[in-house]
Design an enzyme around this catalytic site. Structure first.
Site, PDB file in Angstrom:
ATOM      1  N   ILE A  16       0.822  -1.227   0.000  1.00 44.32           N
ATOM      2  CA  ILE A  16       0.000   0.000   0.000  1.00 44.32           C
ATOM      3  C   ILE A  16       0.848   1.265   0.000  1.00 44.32           C
ATOM      4  CG2 ILE A  16      -2.117  -0.958   0.987  1.00 44.32           C
ATOM      5  CD1 ILE A  16      -1.153  -0.020   3.744  1.00 44.32           C
ATOM      6  N   LYS A  41       4.678  -3.132   8.180  1.00 49.13           N
ATOM      7  CA  LYS A  41       5.838  -2.360   7.700  1.00 49.13           C
ATOM      8  C   LYS A  41       7.004  -3.320   7.638  1.00 49.13           C
ATOM      9  CE  LYS A  41       4.642   2.148   9.522  1.00 49.13           C
ATOM     10  NZ  LYS A  41       5.149   3.314  10.197  1.00 49.13           N
ATOM     11  N   GLY A  44      11.332   0.332   3.950  1.00 51.21           N
ATOM     12  CA  GLY A  44      10.874  -0.731   3.069  1.00 51.21           C
ATOM     13  C   GLY A  44       9.396  -0.539   2.763  1.00 51.21           C
ATOM     14  N   GLU A  45       8.784  -1.572   2.174  1.00 54.46           N
ATOM     15  CA  GLU A  45       7.388  -1.434   1.771  1.00 54.46           C
ATOM     16  C   GLU A  45       6.435  -1.470   2.961  1.00 54.46           C
ATOM     17  OE1 GLU A  45       7.480  -4.773  -0.771  1.00 54.46           O
ATOM     18  OE2 GLU A  45       7.777  -3.581  -2.570  1.00 54.46           O
ATOM     19  N   VAL A  46       5.276  -0.826   2.751  1.00 55.34           N
ATOM     20  CA  VAL A  46       4.189  -0.945   3.723  1.00 55.34           C
ATOM     21  C   VAL A  46       3.105  -1.766   3.027  1.00 55.34           C
ATOM     22  CG1 VAL A  46       2.530   0.290   5.174  1.00 55.34           C
ATOM     23  CG2 VAL A  46       4.735   1.344   4.643  1.00 55.34           C
ATOM     24  N   ALA A 102       5.176   3.076   0.451  1.00 57.83           N
ATOM     25  CA  ALA A 102       6.601   2.875   0.706  1.00 57.83           C
ATOM     26  C   ALA A 102       6.991   3.673   1.937  1.00 57.83           C
ATOM     27  CB  ALA A 102       7.398   3.364  -0.495  1.00 57.83           C
ATOM     28  N   GLY A 103       7.694   3.027   2.840  1.00 60.73           N
ATOM     29  CA  GLY A 103       8.211   3.718   4.023  1.00 60.73           C
ATOM     30  C   GLY A 103       9.701   3.929   3.854  1.00 60.73           C
ATOM     31  N   ASP A 108       6.798  15.594  15.362  1.00 63.27           N
ATOM     32  CA  ASP A 108       6.492  15.600  13.932  1.00 63.27           C
ATOM     33  C   ASP A 108       4.993  15.426  13.725  1.00 63.27           C
ATOM     34  OD1 ASP A 108       6.928  15.766  11.248  1.00 63.27           O
ATOM     35  OD2 ASP A 108       7.774  13.765  11.005  1.00 63.27           O
TER      36      ASP A 108
HETATM   37  O1  ACK Z   1      -1.702   7.783   2.643  1.00 59.89           O
HETATM   38  P1  ACK Z   1      -1.604   6.323   2.657  1.00 59.89           P
HETATM   39  O2  ACK Z   1      -2.605   5.499   1.997  1.00 59.89           O
HETATM   40  O3  ACK Z   1      -1.468   5.840   4.182  1.00 59.89           O
HETATM   41  O4  ACK Z   1      -0.132   5.903   2.241  1.00 59.89           O
HETATM   42  C1  ACK Z   1       0.725   5.733   3.314  1.00 59.89           C
HETATM   43  C2  ACK Z   1       1.585   4.506   3.120  1.00 59.89           C
HETATM   44  O5  ACK Z   1       1.066   3.482   3.947  1.00 59.89           O
HETATM   45  C3  ACK Z   1       3.057   4.718   3.489  1.00 59.89           C
HETATM   46  O6  ACK Z   1       3.169   5.115   4.813  1.00 59.89           O
HETATM   47  C4  ACK Z   1      -0.144   3.898   4.504  1.00 59.89           C
HETATM   48  N1  ACK Z   1      -0.209   3.364   5.870  1.00 59.89           N
HETATM   49  C5  ACK Z   1       0.728   3.426   6.806  1.00 59.89           C
HETATM   50  N2  ACK Z   1       0.285   2.840   7.928  1.00 59.89           N
HETATM   51  C6  ACK Z   1      -0.944   2.371   7.672  1.00 59.89           C
HETATM   52  C7  ACK Z   1      -1.928   1.674   8.435  1.00 59.89           C
HETATM   53  N3  ACK Z   1      -1.693   1.358   9.701  1.00 59.89           N
HETATM   54  N4  ACK Z   1      -3.086   1.370   7.864  1.00 59.89           N
HETATM   55  C8  ACK Z   1      -3.320   1.719   6.573  1.00 59.89           C
HETATM   56  N5  ACK Z   1      -2.438   2.382   5.802  1.00 59.89           N
HETATM   57  C9  ACK Z   1      -1.274   2.707   6.348  1.00 59.89           C
HETATM   58  C10 ACK Z   1      -0.162   5.385   4.494  1.00 59.89           C
END
Ligand code: ACK
Length: 669
Positions: free
Chosen positions: A312, A338, A318-320, A314-315, A431
């Site tokens: 979903i 993560k 690595g990938e999320v 990128a962190g 932050d």
């Molecule tokens: O804006 P987004 O869809 O929400 O794109 C970023 C992406 O991962 C990279 O950080 C999504 N994300 C991060 N943590 C979560 C979570 N716990 N549940 C759903 N989406 C998440 C974030």
């Protein structure tokens, strides 16, 4: 030209009162007298039981925006006293009213204030409690120019309601109440006495006296309070506390007071002093071996319980991904995973897991929940609850204009509540920004992104400062930018920016201004104007969060209470910033705005210079004309982008304030 005359009286006057404000509203007169220059003025009279015995209210009452020259058919009244009869005479006027000899025509409305008038005391805090005493403190209210003579504290046992109550007085904004029963709930409320008498009582606060185990904590509090009072000063308290922590003298003190380890529960754990009942955040970096910290605060998950479904985002590491986690009870729950990409260095692994060590210490509905970590196999993973709507900034941009103000305030309330929890635990986020808030399918907002709060390497908004750190300038308080003074008060500043982001549906704070200009503008007193359609009360709260003096910013507890009040009282959200032009914008000082000479200069200053021709062609050739533009006028100039329309509306509001200030000084625009 036909003769004109004064208008008839306004019609349908009515009112709406809550605990802090009285709203008067009326309809325009049926006969305008043949003119268009209609204004209203409101006269306030305070009456005794006999309606003929009325006297003018005088300066004790405040009208917002003012009591004469009103162009809207409504006004807000503040600072009324409780249990009084007021009569408001509302007169419609035009350019010939002053010349007329006929009796004034007005609509009169009588209001009995059986509500408490505003007390101006914010939150009441319990500093400590023993079996028979409770120490309370509150923030000294900013009381215009009136001297506060003292505070009256009224209290009674909750069970006995108000049948028997006691009261005591204090000249300072704190009190120690003694002679109470152990383990008993008491209700407290406070009122201020000034030369003009008592103000309304604060809301009621409930606190409980301690049982036998609580006396030690109370004594610690007392010793610190008494020492502080004796030598006079908060700074000394801080120095003493630090001294105790560093030299371990507190440990000695605690040990001396302990009857048994089990009974007291106080302990020094890994260099962190833990007081009973107060959960404090432990910095994982204080663990010599950080992999130990992660196992203290996070559960190890067997990777066979995780099913990764899709990527979903990128962190930094690595990938999320999104996926499912099978719980020990064999239930499948949606999760975000993560991952730490392969080929990492030990340092990166440590930084990656740092977030889990921090998150694992929190347990609050508005803080992202850690399910666990995978550290014993590859890839290393952090598993957290899944938030269907992703990050708040992109979510709002995607749904521009879709929510009611109450829904937006509900989101803000959630974030403030999460931040209150963090600040109570002694954790400073550093932050806080809409991009670091996640939203679930029920619109619940949760604070996330903890791992990098110390180094901020991950945040694309963070920029290097002259002091060497990397800081997201637009979200950060001036003292944190200038000398890295991060605190819950600097988090409160960032919270004000998040409020602005939310109310503008994900607009970029300070638009395209460069970081250096943002820093300079803040230094000069400039603050973000209210986003379009933003209730005045919310913009006031933002301005309060952006107080230059960090001790004067609201605490998260104050913010939560304030937002709760707004939610309980939605009519308080009806007053828009445009309705209250003319009152000082921020608590205390009104920023000095630069003065523009032409429409083009002004558009350049708000980074909208590309629309100069649109304005001029549409006939908006002077700032005076621009200041009267409506949203429809703006659309008619051919500006299609909603974000740009919104920015121009906000800037027009600020422009109107500027023009008013100039006019108040006797100049023409
Ligand atoms: O804006 P987004 O869809 O929400 O794109 C970023 C992406 O991962 C990279 O950080 C999504 N994300 C991060 N943590 C979560 C979570 N716990 N549940 C759903 N989406 C998440 C974030």
């Amino acid at each position: 030209m036909a003769c004109t005359k004064p208008p008839s009286a306004p019609r349908n006057a009515n009112f709406n009162i809550n605990e802090t404000a009285l709203f008067l509203e009326w309809s325009p007169p049926s006969d305008m007298g043949g003119r268009k220059d209609l204004t209203y003025s409101v006269i306030c009279k305070k009456c005794g039981s006999d309606p003929s015995q009325c006297e003018l209210c005088g300066g004790g009452i405040r009208f917002i925006p003012r009591h004469t020259g009103l162009t809207n058919s409504s006004v807000t009244v503040l600072d009324f006293v409780a249990y009084a009869n007021y009569t408001f005479e509302i007169e419609a006027m035009n350019g010939v009213s002053e010349l007329s000899f006929s009796p004034k025509q007005f609509a009169a409305i009588t209001v009995t204030t059986d509500q408490e008038a505003p007390s101006f005391i914010g939150m009441l805090r319990k500093d400590w409690a023993s079996q028979n005493s409770i120490a309370l403190s509150w923030k000294e209210p900013d009381y215009h120019n009136e001297v506060i003579l003292d505070y009256e504290i009224k209290y009674f046992e909750k069970e006995n309601e108000e049948l028997t109550y006691s009261s005591t007085k204090s000249k300072a904004p704190s009190v120690i109440i003694t002679g109470l029963k152990p383990a008993t709930k008491y209700i407290f409320h406070i009122r201020i006495r000034t030369a003009s008498g008592y103000r309304g009582y604060s809301p009621k606060f409930e606190f409980e006296t301690g049982d036998e185990t609580s006396d030690m904590a109370a004594e610690q509090g007392q010793i610190l309070v008494i020492t502080t009072a004796a030598v006079g000063g908060f700074t000394l308290l801080v120095i003493l506390t630090l001294f105790f922590l560093i030299t371990g003298r507190c440990q000695w003190y605690i040990k001396a007071k302990m009857n048994s380890e089990e009974k007291r529960q106080s302990q020094l754990q890994n260099g962190h002093l833990q007081f009973p009942g107060v959960k404090t955040y432990v910095d994982p970096d204080t663990y010599e071996d950080p992999s130990l910290a992660v196992h203290v605060f996070a559960k190890e998950i067997d990777p066979s319980r995780i099913r990764i479904e899709r990527v979903i985002g990128a962190g930094e590491f690595g990938e999320v991904c999104s996926g499912r986690l099978r719980t020990p009870a064999k239930r499948e729950i949606p999760v975000a995973i993560k991952t730490l990409k392969g080929g990492y260095m030990e340092r990166q692994r440590k930084d990656f897991l740092r977030e889990a060590s921090i998150m694992g210490q929190f347990d609050h509905p508005n803080i992202i929940r850690l399910e666990g970590v995978v550290t014993k196999s590859r890839p290393v993973m952090i598993v957290v609850e899944y938030m269907e709507n992703g990050s708040l900034d992109s979510f709002l941009r995607k749904h521009d204009g879709h929510f009611t103000v109450i829904q937006l305030v509900g989101m803000l309330r959630g974030i403030a509540s999460g931040m209150k929890y963090l600040s109570d635990m002694g954790y400073v986020h550093r932050d806080l920004a809409a991009r670091n808030i996640l939203v679930n399918s029920n619109l619940v907002c949760k604070v996330s992104d903890f791992g990098l709060s110390r180094i901020l390497e991950d945040d694309p908004e963070a920029a290097y400062t002259t002091t060497g750190g990397k800081i997201p300038i637009r979200w950060t308080a001036p003292e944190a930018i200038a000398y890295r003074k991060f605190s819950s008060a600097s988090d409160a500043w960032s919270y004000g920016i998040v409020m602005w982001e939310v109310m503008s549906y994900g607009e970029r704070p300070y638009w395209e201004m460069c970081n250096q200009d943002v820093i300079l503008s803040i230094e000069e007193g400039y603050r973000l104007p209210a986003p379009m359609g933003c209730p005045a009360s919310l913009h006031q709260l933002m301005l309060h969060c952006w107080h230059k003096e960090r001790n004067l910013r609201p605490r998260f507890m104050d913010i939560v209470n304030f937002l709760d009040k707004l939610i309980r009282n939605p009519s308080s959200l009806h007053t828009m910033v445009e309705d209250i032009l003319g009152i000082p914008e921020s608590p205390g000082d009104v920023p000095e705005y630069p003065v523009f000479v032409s429409v083009t200069d002004w558009l350049d200053s708000i980074k909208m210079g590309q629309y100069a021709t649109n304005f001029l062609v549409a006939g908006f050739t002077s700032l005076d004309l621009v200041s009267r533009m409506s949203i429809d006028d703006i659309r008619r100039t051919g500006i299609a982008l909603i974000g740009h329309q919104r920015r121009i509306v906000s800037s027009i509001q600020t422009l109107r304030i500027q023009i008013m200030h100039i006019q108040e000084k006797g100049f023409h625009v």
